[in-house]
Motif scaffolding. Structure first.
Motif, PDB file in Angstrom:
ATOM      1  N   ARG A   1       0.837  -1.214   0.000  1.00 29.39           N
ATOM      2  CA  ARG A   1       0.000   0.000   0.000  1.00 29.39           C
ATOM      3  C   ARG A   1       0.867   1.257   0.000  1.00 29.39           C
ATOM      4  O   ARG A   1       0.574   2.219  -0.726  1.00 29.39           O
TER       5      ARG A   1
ATOM      6  N   ALA B   1       2.450   1.728  -3.359  1.00 25.48           N
ATOM      7  CA  ALA B   1       1.457   2.191  -4.334  1.00 25.48           C
ATOM      8  C   ALA B   1       1.199   3.685  -4.166  1.00 25.48           C
ATOM      9  O   ALA B   1       1.071   4.423  -5.157  1.00 25.48           O
ATOM     10  N   ARG B   2       1.128   4.152  -2.904  1.00 28.24           N
ATOM     11  CA  ARG B   2       0.949   5.583  -2.667  1.00 28.24           C
ATOM     12  C   ARG B   2       2.129   6.368  -3.204  1.00 28.24           C
ATOM     13  O   ARG B   2       1.967   7.457  -3.759  1.00 28.24           O
ATOM     14  N   TYR B   3       3.317   5.818  -3.031  1.00 29.80           N
ATOM     15  CA  TYR B   3       4.510   6.501  -3.522  1.00 29.80           C
ATOM     16  C   TYR B   3       4.481   6.602  -5.044  1.00 29.80           C
ATOM     17  O   TYR B   3       4.727   7.675  -5.617  1.00 29.80           O
ATOM     18  N   ARG B   4       4.186   5.495  -5.712  1.00 32.31           N
ATOM     19  CA  ARG B   4       4.171   5.508  -7.180  1.00 32.31           C
ATOM     20  C   ARG B   4       3.117   6.477  -7.706  1.00 32.31           C
ATOM     21  O   ARG B   4       3.350   7.216  -8.676  1.00 32.31           O
ATOM     22  N   ASP B   5       1.954   6.487  -7.061  1.00 33.20           N
ATOM     23  CA  ASP B   5       0.894   7.385  -7.501  1.00 33.20           C
ATOM     24  C   ASP B   5       1.320   8.840  -7.311  1.00 33.20           C
ATOM     25  O   ASP B   5       1.132   9.673  -8.208  1.00 33.20           O
ATOM     26  N   GLY B   6       1.906   9.145  -6.163  1.00 33.36           N
ATOM     27  CA  GLY B   6       2.345  10.509  -5.914  1.00 33.36           C
ATOM     28  C   GLY B   6       3.461  10.931  -6.845  1.00 33.36           C
ATOM     29  O   GLY B   6       3.493  12.072  -7.319  1.00 33.36           O
ATOM     30  N   GLU B   7       4.365  10.012  -7.121  1.00 34.35           N
ATOM     31  CA  GLU B   7       5.474  10.322  -8.015  1.00 34.35           C
ATOM     32  C   GLU B   7       4.985  10.602  -9.430  1.00 34.35           C
ATOM     33  O   GLU B   7       5.494  11.499 -10.113  1.00 34.35           O
ATOM     34  N   SER B   8       3.960   9.854  -9.851  1.00 34.56           N
ATOM     35  CA  SER B   8       3.443  10.055 -11.202  1.00 34.56           C
ATOM     36  C   SER B   8       2.764  11.405 -11.366  1.00 34.56           C
ATOM     37  O   SER B   8       2.678  11.937 -12.475  1.00 34.56           O
ATOM     38  N   ARG B   9       2.300  11.981 -10.247  1.00 34.22           N
ATOM     39  CA  ARG B   9       1.611  13.262 -10.298  1.00 34.22           C
ATOM     40  C   ARG B   9       2.501  14.435  -9.901  1.00 34.22           C
ATOM     41  O   ARG B   9       2.049  15.569  -9.878  1.00 34.22           O
TER      42      ARG B   9
ATOM     43  N   GLN C   1       3.765  17.760  -1.995  1.00 31.30           N
ATOM     44  CA  GLN C   1       3.751  16.440  -2.620  1.00 31.30           C
ATOM     45  C   GLN C   1       5.018  15.653  -2.283  1.00 31.30           C
ATOM     46  O   GLN C   1       4.973  14.446  -2.035  1.00 31.30           O
TER      47      GLN C   1
END
Length: 227
Positions: free
Chosen positions: A18, A21-29, A42
């Motif tokens: 989890r 996943a939060r890290y990848r989502d934040g990095e993508s944005r 961010q």
């Protein structure tokens, strides 16, 4: 194979998944945050997510993987600090704690010097002086660390047990430290909520690492600590 927490029944790998996943989502944005304020916030969230994964991996008995996540967390906190509001001492604290838990003494010392240069020792807020105490202990400047610990341990707006533990580490008082860190651990065990939902007594782990460097670490056992 991932381990289940002995007393808490935690699925640590699920926590890692989890947080990652939060890290990848934040990095993508991250590239969407064109203004500096949005970007620094961010970056802090990325630091929190990576640190959460690192703590879960520590609890799962995977220190090398934990160190990589914790190091990344420290880097994101440092990156965020340049554009953070004045007095954002939590970023410096997060970076130092992550480096200490990663077992990166050189990196922890570098971040500790950064905290001192940023003015933590002159801060009016208890969180700033907490950063200064951690920095001084990390650098081996125990006399200065004790001054900062004494400044916060009597305040109503800072956890006294944490301040006591810092002061006793600086004084190399094994008996006093053992009592203080046990009280810090008990305060974690009474909690219903944890940072990033990771049930770990991270402050205790940091205190124990600093105490171990001085030969006064306490013998502690808790489902909130690695077995």
């Amino acid at each position: 194979m991932p381990n289940q927490g002995a007393s808490t029944g935690e699925d640590w790998q699920a926590h890692v998944d989890r947080a990652d996943a939060r890290y990848r989502d934040g990095e993508s944005r991250l590239s969407d945050n064109t203004d500096t304020d949005s970007r620094q916030r961010q970056l802090t969230r990325l630091g929190n997510a990576s640190g959460a994964a690192g703590l879960a991996l520590l609890m799962d008995g995977r220190p090398d993987e934990a160190a990589a996540r914790l190091t990344r967390a420290a880097e994101r906190y440092r990156e965020s600090f340049a554009d953070a509001p004045p007095g954002s001492w939590g970023r410096l604290i997060g970076a130092m704690k992550a480096r200490i838990l990663a077992g990166d003494r050189e990196g922890a010392a570098t971040d500790a010097r950064w905290a001192v240069e940023a003015g933590a020792a002159e801060a009016d807020s208890p969180i700033g002086r907490y950063a200064a105490a951690l920095a001084c202990l990390t650098l081996g400047a125990d006399e200065h660390a004790r001054i900062h610990a004494d400044a916060i341990r009597t305040r109503d707006d800072f956890p006294r047990d944490v301040g006591d533990a810092l002061a006793f580490i600086a004084a190399r008082d094994a008996v006093g430290y053992t009592e203080a860190v046990a009280a810090v651990l008990e305060s974690f065990e009474r909690r219903d909520e944890y940072l990033e939902d990771i049930p770990v007594a991270d402050t205790v782990l940091v205190l124990q690492a600093l105490a171990a460097n001085r030969g006064i670490a306490a013998e502690l056992s808790s489902p909130l600590l690695p077995q």
